[in-house]
Design an enzyme around this catalytic site. Structure first.
Site, PDB file in Angstrom:
ATOM      1  N   GLY A 196       0.820  -1.200   0.000  1.00  0.00           N
ATOM      2  CA  GLY A 196       0.000   0.000   0.000  1.00  0.00           C
ATOM      3  C   GLY A 196       0.855   1.251   0.000  1.00  0.00           C
ATOM      4  CE  LYS A 223      -0.809  -2.163   7.304  1.00  0.00           C
ATOM      5  NZ  LYS A 223      -2.226  -1.824   7.621  1.00  0.00           N
ATOM      6  CG  ASP A 322     -10.804   1.533   4.445  1.00  0.00           C
ATOM      7  OD1 ASP A 322     -11.654   1.776   3.562  1.00  0.00           O
ATOM      8  OD2 ASP A 322      -9.661   1.122   4.186  1.00  0.00           O
TER       9      ASP A 322
END
Length: 453
Positions: A196, A223, A322
């Site tokens: 991302g 992540k 989101d």
């Protein structure tokens, strides 16, 4: 919803089917005969009880031979033999209260008098039993027991929302981690599965520490914040994601195993979901011509479990902001969990954005989000409503390649009508997708109760 009615007369079966059908049109009611546990067979339909949401036991009184009533004998026999036994409700005849009390001492959720049975009492008792079981699961996790046998019985053996999936071949996930991939002590990066604007996501293997047993689970999602974004704003936002998720203990919120800062990287180690995401199960835009890929009951199962996850994070003072199919992940058992809190915020905080622009996914944004207005938990419920429409119909709520056009539709567009076969769910859709937050469900818990009752 799946309900098993055990040892009932034809008249009682017909009565229950009529009551349940009027409240839950898509409910599945099955029956089985089990006079005494010793005579049960696989053909009696008592295998795979975890597939059901609720058991209804007809508590016939003891006969003149002194035999134990069927419901009592059944509960004694199966309570210790079946992990994750669904909640059981006893249906007793007049004067059977003493037998019902015995059944409840053995773990039955409730009892109902047959001569006073009404649609409201039957559906209300079922809803209460399901909700109480859900709360018990959450309490078990909150006490830190999610690694114990008790939590496994309550969670992993429970009825999956959608059929369990075949484990994905690791070599088919993403691409092999490059030789110059970040190096994080204690982890071996296997595959890069996403990238991302602020981070890269890897499937990684946790390495055992010297003298310590192998970590469980062995595989996690790592992540890692991109090195060139190592500044105060992004580090704060990245660490906030870990802090937010770690404060919530709910079986439908992703699990966090580790978080750390090195000289070059900030990272979070979180749960790996071999079942993929909801987006994959809904299909892509080109699949929409084939109609929905989930049944209405599967859709409601997804919505109720997402509502429970939202209730948990909202109770912790967190808005997700989101919510979309890509952030609804499935474990191999078929159970779902809410992930990716990268743009989440505490309800008491101001919105964190780099430029004041849009940071969520326009397809699923609430009207107030599109207008840059203050948001609360009801904004997440609107996003869930957008997903509900997509699950029901196989179509996107508003279809356009223009971000501004989608935002305009969220603010001004009319709520679409569901197909005739799904018209009974229109009121649910209307309340979730109301333009004015005051006209929506006011909490995820209210939504859960609306569907359950």
């Amino acid at each position: 919803m799946r309900i098993l009615l055990i040892d009932a007369s034809i008249t009682l079966r017909q009565q229950c089917a009529r009551y349940l059908g009027s409240h839950w049109p898509g409910a599945e009611l099955q029956s089985a005969e089990a006079a005494v546990p010793q005579r049960t067979r696989a053909s009696d339909g008592l295998n795979g009880l975890q597939r059901y949401d609720v058991l209804l036991l007809h508590n016939r009184p003891a006969d003149n031979t002194g035999n134990v009533p069927a419901a009592i004998a059944w509960l004694r026999h199966w309570q210790e033999r079946i992990p994750g036994l669904p909640p059981a409700i006893v249906l007793c005849g007049q004067g059977g209260e003493d037998l019902a009390v015995q059944a409840m001492k053995l773990g039955a959720a409730d009892y109902l008098r047959q001569d006073k049975l009404t649609p409201e009492r039957l559906t209300g008792a079922i809803s209460d039993a399901i909700l109480e079981r859900a709360r018990a699961n959450d309490h078990a996790l909150a006490r830190g027991r999610h690694g114990t046998q008790a939590a496994r019985r309550a969670g992993d053996h429970a009825e999956p929302l959608i059929a369990p999936t075949v484990p994905v071949d690791i070599s088919a996930i993403g691409v092999a981690a490059a030789s110059d991939a970040p190096r994080i002590n204690g982890y071996r990066l296997l595959r890069m599965i996403g990238s991302g604007g602020t981070s890269k996501v890897f499937l990684a293997e946790r390495l055992p520490r010297l003298g310590q047993p192998a970590p469980v689970p062995a595989q996690v999602v790592l992540k890692i914040l991109d090195a060139h974004l190592m500044n105060g704003f992004f580090i704060e936002r990245f660490i906030r994601e870990y802090r937010i998720i770690s404060t919530v203990q709910n079986e439908h919120v992703s699990r966090i195993y580790d978080q750390g800062v090195t000289d070059e990287h900030v990272y979070i180690a979180m749960e790996y979901f071999p079942g993929g995401d909801l987006r994959a199960r809904l299909g892509s835009r080109k699949d929409s011509a084939n109609g929905p890929r989930l049944t209405s009951m599967q859709t409601l199962r997804v919505v109720t479990q997402v509502a429970r996850a939202l209730d948990a994070i909202h109770s912790a003072g967190v808005i997700h902001r989101d919510l979309k199919p890509n952030n609804i992940m499935f474990r191999q058992t078929g159970h779902l969990a809410l992930v990716d809190f990268g743009v989440a915020r505490q309800m008491s905080e101001h919105t964190i954005t780099a430029t004041g622009g849009l940071i969520a996914t326009p397809l699923y944004m609430s009207p107030e989000q599109c207008l840059g207005k203050p948001q609360d938990a009801r904004s997440d419920l609107y996003s869930l409503g957008v997903m509900l429409y997509e699950m029901f119909t196989g179509q996107r709520l508003f279809e356009s390649d223009n971000v501004a056009a989608i935002a305009f539709s969220h603010v001004h567009g009319e709520i679409p009508r569901l197909p005739a076969a799904l018209a009974g769910y229109q009121s649910l859709m209307d309340r979730l997708l109301a333009k004015n937050p005051d006209e929506r469900f006011q909490s995820a818990r209210e939504l859960f109760g609306y569907i359950a009752y």
